[in-house]
Write an enzyme that holds these catalytic residues in place. Sequence first.
Site, PDB file in Angstrom:
ATOM      1  N   HIS A 200       0.725  -1.103   0.231  1.00 17.99           N
ATOM      2  CA  HIS A 200       0.160   0.125   0.043  1.00 17.99           C
ATOM      3  C   HIS A 200       0.807   1.393  -0.003  1.00 17.99           C
ATOM      4  O   HIS A 200       0.514   2.017  -0.904  1.00 17.99           O
ATOM      5  CB  HIS A 200      -1.139   0.204   1.034  1.00 17.99           C
TER       6      HIS A 200
ATOM      7  N   TYR B  97       1.643   5.019  -2.303  1.00 17.00           N
ATOM      8  CA  TYR B  97       1.773   6.808  -2.167  1.00 17.00           C
ATOM      9  C   TYR B  97       3.183   6.916  -2.420  1.00 17.00           C
ATOM     10  O   TYR B  97       3.303   8.242  -2.773  1.00 17.00           O
ATOM     11  CB  TYR B  97       1.525   6.683  -0.459  1.00 17.00           C
TER      12      TYR B  97
ATOM     13  N   HIS C 184      -9.944   0.300 -10.579  1.00 15.76           N
ATOM     14  CA  HIS C 184      -9.793   1.411  -9.791  1.00 15.76           C
ATOM     15  C   HIS C 184      -8.296   1.665  -9.776  1.00 15.76           C
ATOM     16  O   HIS C 184      -8.124   3.199  -9.828  1.00 15.76           O
ATOM     17  CB  HIS C 184      -9.747   0.715  -8.331  1.00 15.76           C
ATOM     18  N   PHE C 185      -7.369   0.978  -9.952  1.00 20.67           N
ATOM     19  CA  PHE C 185      -5.939   1.475 -10.058  1.00 20.67           C
ATOM     20  C   PHE C 185      -5.405   1.913 -11.279  1.00 20.67           C
ATOM     21  O   PHE C 185      -4.372   2.380 -11.517  1.00 20.67           O
ATOM     22  CB  PHE C 185      -4.981   0.402  -9.242  1.00 20.67           C
ATOM     23  N   HIS C 186      -6.267   1.445 -12.289  1.00 22.16           N
ATOM     24  CA  HIS C 186      -6.045   2.125 -13.567  1.00 22.16           C
ATOM     25  C   HIS C 186      -6.420   3.859 -13.665  1.00 22.16           C
ATOM     26  O   HIS C 186      -6.142   4.453 -14.518  1.00 22.16           O
ATOM     27  CB  HIS C 186      -6.907   1.602 -14.906  1.00 22.16           C
TER      28      HIS C 186
ATOM     29  N   ARG D  33     -10.991 -10.646 -11.816  1.00 20.40           N
ATOM     30  CA  ARG D  33      -9.751  -9.899 -12.621  1.00 20.40           C
ATOM     31  C   ARG D  33      -8.686 -11.208 -12.685  1.00 20.40           C
ATOM     32  O   ARG D  33      -8.999 -12.420 -12.240  1.00 20.40           O
ATOM     33  CB  ARG D  33      -9.101  -8.971 -11.551  1.00 20.40           C
ATOM     34  N   ARG D  34      -7.635 -10.527 -13.184  1.00 18.36           N
ATOM     35  CA  ARG D  34      -6.435 -11.682 -13.864  1.00 18.36           C
ATOM     36  C   ARG D  34      -6.950 -13.083 -14.242  1.00 18.36           C
ATOM     37  O   ARG D  34      -6.561 -14.028 -13.715  1.00 18.36           O
ATOM     38  CB  ARG D  34      -5.790 -11.904 -12.142  1.00 18.36           C
TER      39      ARG D  34
HETATM   40  C1  HEM Z   1      -2.105   1.229 -22.912  1.00 17.21           C
HETATM   41  C2  HEM Z   1      -2.491   1.454 -21.541  1.00 17.21           C
HETATM   42  C3  HEM Z   1      -2.907   0.059 -20.649  1.00 17.21           C
HETATM   43  C4  HEM Z   1      -3.940  -0.772 -20.976  1.00 17.21           C
HETATM   44  C5  HEM Z   1      -4.525  -1.132 -22.310  1.00 17.21           C
HETATM   45  C6  HEM Z   1      -3.939  -1.551 -19.959  1.00 17.21           C
HETATM   46  C7  HEM Z   1      -4.921  -2.803 -19.622  1.00 17.21           C
HETATM   47  C8  HEM Z   1      -4.912  -3.676 -18.481  1.00 17.21           C
HETATM   48  C9  HEM Z   1      -5.333  -4.974 -18.679  1.00 17.21           C
HETATM   49  C10 HEM Z   1      -6.443  -5.404 -19.927  1.00 17.21           C
HETATM   50  C11 HEM Z   1      -5.070  -5.350 -17.408  1.00 17.21           C
HETATM   51  C12 HEM Z   1      -5.584  -6.892 -16.981  1.00 17.21           C
HETATM   52  C13 HEM Z   1      -6.723  -6.982 -16.393  1.00 17.21           C
HETATM   53  C14 HEM Z   1      -6.692  -8.608 -15.406  1.00 17.21           C
HETATM   54  O1  HEM Z   1      -6.720  -9.533 -16.167  1.00 17.21           O
HETATM   55  O2  HEM Z   1      -7.006  -8.422 -14.404  1.00 17.21           O
HETATM   56  C15 HEM Z   1      -4.091  -4.718 -16.871  1.00 17.21           C
HETATM   57  C16 HEM Z   1      -3.821  -5.045 -15.476  1.00 17.21           C
HETATM   58  C17 HEM Z   1      -2.545  -4.078 -15.142  1.00 17.21           C
HETATM   59  N1  HEM Z   1      -2.325  -2.917 -15.323  1.00 17.21           N
HETATM   60 FE1  HEM Z   1      -2.671  -1.896 -17.046  1.00 17.21          FE
HETATM   61  N2  HEM Z   1      -3.258  -1.085 -18.770  1.00 17.21           N
HETATM   62  C18 HEM Z   1      -2.711   0.004 -19.258  1.00 17.21           C
HETATM   63  C19 HEM Z   1      -1.929   1.052 -18.546  1.00 17.21           C
HETATM   64  C20 HEM Z   1      -1.436   0.887 -17.243  1.00 17.21           C
HETATM   65  C21 HEM Z   1      -0.761   1.941 -16.478  1.00 17.21           C
HETATM   66  C22 HEM Z   1      -0.303   3.157 -17.127  1.00 17.21           C
HETATM   67  C23 HEM Z   1      -0.334   1.316 -15.315  1.00 17.21           C
HETATM   68  C24 HEM Z   1       0.282   1.891 -14.280  1.00 17.21           C
HETATM   69  C25 HEM Z   1       1.184   2.641 -14.325  1.00 17.21           C
HETATM   70  C26 HEM Z   1      -1.195  -0.078 -15.389  1.00 17.21           C
HETATM   71  C27 HEM Z   1      -0.937  -0.980 -14.413  1.00 17.21           C
HETATM   72  C28 HEM Z   1      -1.332  -2.352 -14.256  1.00 17.21           C
HETATM   73  C29 HEM Z   1      -1.372  -3.498 -13.328  1.00 17.21           C
HETATM   74  C30 HEM Z   1      -0.334  -3.098 -12.220  1.00 17.21           C
HETATM   75  C31 HEM Z   1      -1.901  -4.394 -13.705  1.00 17.21           C
HETATM   76  C32 HEM Z   1      -2.346  -5.670 -12.902  1.00 17.21           C
HETATM   77  C33 HEM Z   1      -1.155  -6.726 -12.988  1.00 17.21           C
HETATM   78  C34 HEM Z   1      -1.585  -7.970 -12.211  1.00 17.21           C
HETATM   79  O3  HEM Z   1      -2.569  -8.140 -12.069  1.00 17.21           O
HETATM   80  O4  HEM Z   1      -0.698  -8.536 -11.643  1.00 17.21           O
HETATM   81  N3  HEM Z   1      -1.759  -0.198 -16.714  1.00 17.21           N
HETATM   82  N4  HEM Z   1      -3.998  -3.556 -17.548  1.00 17.21           N
HETATM   83 CU   LIG Z   2      -4.011  -0.092  -0.275  1.00 14.54          CU
END
Ligand code: HEM
Ligand SMILES: [Cu+2]
Length: 549
Positions: free
Chosen positions: A223, A227, A374-376, A439-440
């Site tokens: 967490h 921050y 949320h985190f996006h 998710r995931r």
């Molecule tokens: C081109 C832009 C982006 C696209 C299309 C995108 C799309 C996605 C998708 C489809 C997932 C997976 C959902 C799932 O199956 O649970 C994901 C997971 C994630 N995204 Fe992005 N995202 C983008 C940008 C970002 C940015 C800017 C960040 C952070 C700086 C980010 C951080 C993450 C993280 C931490 C996960 C989770 C990975 C996990 O579950 O282990 N994404 N994103």
């Molecule tokens: Cu937290």
Amino acid sequence: MTQEVRVDQKAAKLSLSYILVAFIGFGIAAIAGLLQGLDRAQLITLPTWLNYYQILTAHGVLMGLVFTTFFIEGFLFSGIARVQNGKLTPLGLKLGWVGFWVMLIGTVMGVITVLMNDASVLFTFYAPMKASPFFYIGAALIVVGSWIGGWGMFAEYRNWKRNNPGKFSPLFLFTAVATMTLWQICTLGVAAEVLFQLIPWSLGMVDTVNVLLSRTLLWFFGHPLVYFWLMPAYMTWYLIMPKIIGGKVFSDSITRLVFVIFVLLSTPIGFHHQLMEPGIDPKWKFLHVALTLSIAIPSLITAFTMFATFELAGRAKGATGLFGWFRKLPWKDARFFSLFLAMLWFIPAGAGGIINASNQLNQVVHNTIWVTGHFHLTIGTAVALTFFCVSYWLIPHLTGRKMTRTTNELGRLQAVLWSIGMIFMSGSMHTLGLLGGPRRTAGTTYMNDPTALSWIPFHKLAALGGAFLFFAAMLQVGLVLYLAFKAPKGEQEYPMGDVAEDAAETPRILERWPVWISVAVILILVAYGYPIADMIQNPPPGAPGVRTW
Ligand code: HEM
Ligand SMILES: [Cu+2]
């Protein structure tokens, strides 16, 4: 009046190296992000040699750790130089470079292991999923490298204090030190997990792992990590933005106070990620939830301060009426426009955070793709857009080039495309989560189950958003490369705001780091001491490693 200070060549080279690595990682991660979105919507089928969980791990690690940490180190070093007449001390520079190389080696190690499909353990690398030891060693090196960079910043601070006895440190330096202090404290959790649990276990030195303890140590870090991303964005909003809109930093004391609260409260709240986890007494979960809700306070203070800054700047330019200041803001300036969208997005993002943190509501959204939505919005938009916007002026400043009219227009377009993409992607993810979508999970219809089929249209909308985001991401990487290597030579200002003259005097206590660090440690001991001792003394049955991919 502050005179125009340029970051000197040595500091500029250091800062630029970090920032370029950040955006290369970001570009690769964006490709993975697009593929994930398309796969989940069943619009593409990934080839057999490319596993969904493999690209999800690459995306999460490259976005969440590499893009952010490299960008933050580079940005903070540049700003520290900026408030010290453009220079860093030889010790600061040296630690900055050592940190850079250690982080880079760790990144390459981690990414190669993921590409070899030896570490599809996702961004949180939860045990008992077991990756190759190189993945954990790579992650450890990223963290250690970032510590070394942080020591470089502490060295700058000590040097400044020595040369200016009894004075308040410049605000940027103070907030940078707060950010790195939080980072040094919270990463102790993940370092302990990786060094004492995961590395020996993945090397086969021990057979099983205490899963409960490993997750607790992960979230001790997980967490505050949020921050660590947010504080540099706040530094931009509090300190850089006022200069861009032709105003003043609203209050020195409030700024320092907000950063001190983050250092105090961001660690002892990690159980809000483990509300559904057995083995932790609800009393402790309750304490963490209460502390979590109180950390919304600095964000509410920030919202107030931002509007106050806008209004004062607008009135100074002659705005009248209740909302006249709104029209006086420099909407045509990408340096402001992107920031404003970033701040706007933080409002729904923060509201969602309060929902996640609330015990009962958490049960509705837990582990659904709501969380990803949320985190996006938080890191993926409020923070990422802020970093993009910093890159528009910082990179040319560092390379002796200039933002052009076209880059300014493309920067504004980038922020619009990103926002449209997020409306679709994050909006659909939030909706899907409320409908129970996990998710995931790679694209599946669960053997054409009607509920799962009803999710598909939302996944398609999410993929549409992903396409917008991908396009915007490529535009951003293009802008970064252009500004670094091709833009016309010239002078680009490093906008650093001055504190309003009539601001009240700052209380001395705000700069007493020994006091704040002690309070932070006490809060951590209260919140984590007993539960962690209990997990070690009465461990759950040890888990052997599994390979789920
Ligand atoms: C081109 C832009 C982006 C696209 C299309 C995108 C799309 C996605 C998708 C489809 C997932 C997976 C959902 C799932 O199956 O649970 C994901 C997971 C994630 N995204 Fe992005 N995202 C983008 C940008 C970002 C940015 C800017 C960040 C952070 C700086 C980010 C951080 C993450 C993280 C931490 C996960 C989770 C990975 C996990 O579950 O282990 N994404 N994103
Ligand atoms: Cu937290």
